[in-house]
Scaffold this motif. Structure first.
Motif, PDB file in Angstrom:
ATOM      1  N   THR A  28       1.065  -1.188  -0.364  1.00  0.00           N
ATOM      2  CA  THR A  28       0.013  -0.088   0.323  1.00  0.00           C
ATOM      3  C   THR A  28       0.733   0.985   0.041  1.00  0.00           C
ATOM      4  N   LEU A  29       2.291   1.193   0.683  1.00  0.00           N
ATOM      5  CA  LEU A  29       2.945   2.273   0.828  1.00  0.00           C
ATOM      6  C   LEU A  29       3.729   2.720  -0.293  1.00  0.00           C
ATOM      7  N   VAL A  34      -4.634  -2.574  -2.535  1.00  0.00           N
ATOM      8  CA  VAL A  34      -4.519  -4.620  -1.716  1.00  0.00           C
ATOM      9  C   VAL A  34      -5.451  -4.440  -1.115  1.00  0.00           C
ATOM     10  N   LEU A  35      -6.521  -5.225  -0.998  1.00  0.00           N
ATOM     11  CA  LEU A  35      -7.049  -6.846  -0.664  1.00  0.00           C
ATOM     12  C   LEU A  35      -6.523  -7.874   0.052  1.00  0.00           C
ATOM     13  N   ASP A  85      -4.476   1.421   5.496  1.00  0.00           N
ATOM     14  CA  ASP A  85      -4.949   1.578   4.504  1.00  0.00           C
ATOM     15  C   ASP A  85      -5.384   0.756   3.410  1.00  0.00           C
ATOM     16  N   PHE A  86      -5.075  -0.321   3.562  1.00  0.00           N
ATOM     17  CA  PHE A  86      -5.752  -1.046   3.329  1.00  0.00           C
ATOM     18  C   PHE A  86      -7.699  -1.604   3.486  1.00  0.00           C
ATOM     19  N   ASP A  87      -7.807  -2.430   2.292  1.00  0.00           N
ATOM     20  CA  ASP A  87      -9.020  -3.470   2.764  1.00  0.00           C
ATOM     21  C   ASP A  87      -9.499  -4.286   3.519  1.00  0.00           C
ATOM     22  N   LEU A  88     -10.233  -5.487   3.700  1.00  0.00           N
ATOM     23  CA  LEU A  88      -9.386  -6.768   4.481  1.00  0.00           C
ATOM     24  C   LEU A  88     -10.997  -7.519   3.871  1.00  0.00           C
TER      25      LEU A  88
END
Ligand SMILES: Nc1ncnc2c1ncn2[C@@H]1O[C@H](COP(=O)(O)OP(=O)(O)OP(=O)(O)O)[C@@H](O)[C@H]1O
Ligand SMILES: [Mg+2]
Length: 254
Positions: A28-29, A34-35, A85-88
């Motif tokens: 993400t950085l 991203v998931l 900062d990413f999805d889950l």
């Protein structure tokens, strides 16, 4: 199409969940979408991020229950944890029931692959796999473009790897192409002779199939999970944060 990375090892406690979350944060950085899918019924990745099954509308288990890939309720399954900062896609204990729930389902090994192909747009989907064999792990390995195998640098390390290779060998017989994989040395203690010896053994065993990056022991990982965050947020200058940054670069270069 997203790139699917399965983080798998049938040995427990080797750093799968830590790798799934820390690599997700590092990618993400690096500007990637991203998931993380939590496929472990124990839901450690979800709990780490402060997400519990009773608080969400749908979970990874619903991905396996959809009648067709197009009917996968991604919009309910995917959430953005408050401190990430990413999805889950959170876990649910019902992932344990998949063996019986899917017993008579046709094509039950490709459900996840097909659901992801019809799924939302990401650069990377990271699958945090359960530490046991079964239909969920098979789905993850079949869906994966690359399988990352975290291996704790201790003498019992090769134990779970043998089981995973048995699973992969069985799958490879049925798949059009063999599963691509890379081993990742984790929890490496530079000062311990025994760790150095295990790392040498691993490098001999996984020639050309091992990440150059080695993840060292770092107490900041525990601090991060206690805070419900990733190591990059809790201790951006830590060794652990830096090493997962290096791993992300390697993953992107493969
Ligand atoms: N590099 C590291 N340095 C120090 N502690 C670590 C490191 N990696 C992981 N840990 C800690 O080790 C424990 C196990 O790690 P983790 O949960 O990532 O393993 P796992 O393979 O996902 O386990 P399981 O098989 O139970 O799902 C956790 O408490 C985690 O914080
Ligand atoms: Mg785990």
């Amino acid at each position: 199409m997203p790139r699917i990375l399965a983080i798998a090892n049938q040995k427990g406690g080797v750093g799968k969940t830590t790798t799934a979350l820390s690599l997700a944060a590092a990618l993400t950085l690096a500007g990637r979408r991203v998931l993380v899918m939590d496929l472990d019924p124990h839901g450690c990745a979800s709990a780490h991020l402060g997400i519990f099954p009773e608080d969400v509308a749908a979970t990874s288990a619903d991905v396996f229950r959809a009648r067709t890939p197009r009917e996968t309720p991604w919009e309910r399954v995917v959430i953005r944890p408050r401190l990430a900062d990413f999805d889950l896609a959170p876990s649910h204990a019902a992932l344990l029931d998949m063996e019986t729930d899917l017993a008579d389902r046709k094509g039950k090994g490709v459900l996840l692959k097909e659901a992801l192909a019809a799924g939302p747009a990401y650069d990377h989907v990271i699958l945090d796999c359960p530490p046991h064999t079964g239909v969920v792990l098979v789905n993850a390995l079949v869906a994966a473009d690359l399988c990352l195998i975290p291996i704790q640098t201790d003498f019992l390390a090769l134990h779970g790897v043998r089981n995973l290779f048995d699973t992969m060998r069985t799958l490879n017989r049925a798949l059009p192409r063999p599963i691509a994989y890379r081993a990742l040395a984790t929890m490496y203690d530079r000062r311990a002779k025994a760790c150095q010896r295990v790392l040498e053994l691993l490098r001999g065993k996984f020639v050309g199939r091992m990440f150059a990056t080695v993840i060292g022991l770092d107490t900041k990982f525990r601090e991060a999970s206690a805070a419900g965050r990733v190591i990059q947020d809790v201790a951006p200058g830590s060794r652990g944060a830096r090493e997962y940054g290096e791993l992300a670069k390697e993953v992107l270069s493969l």
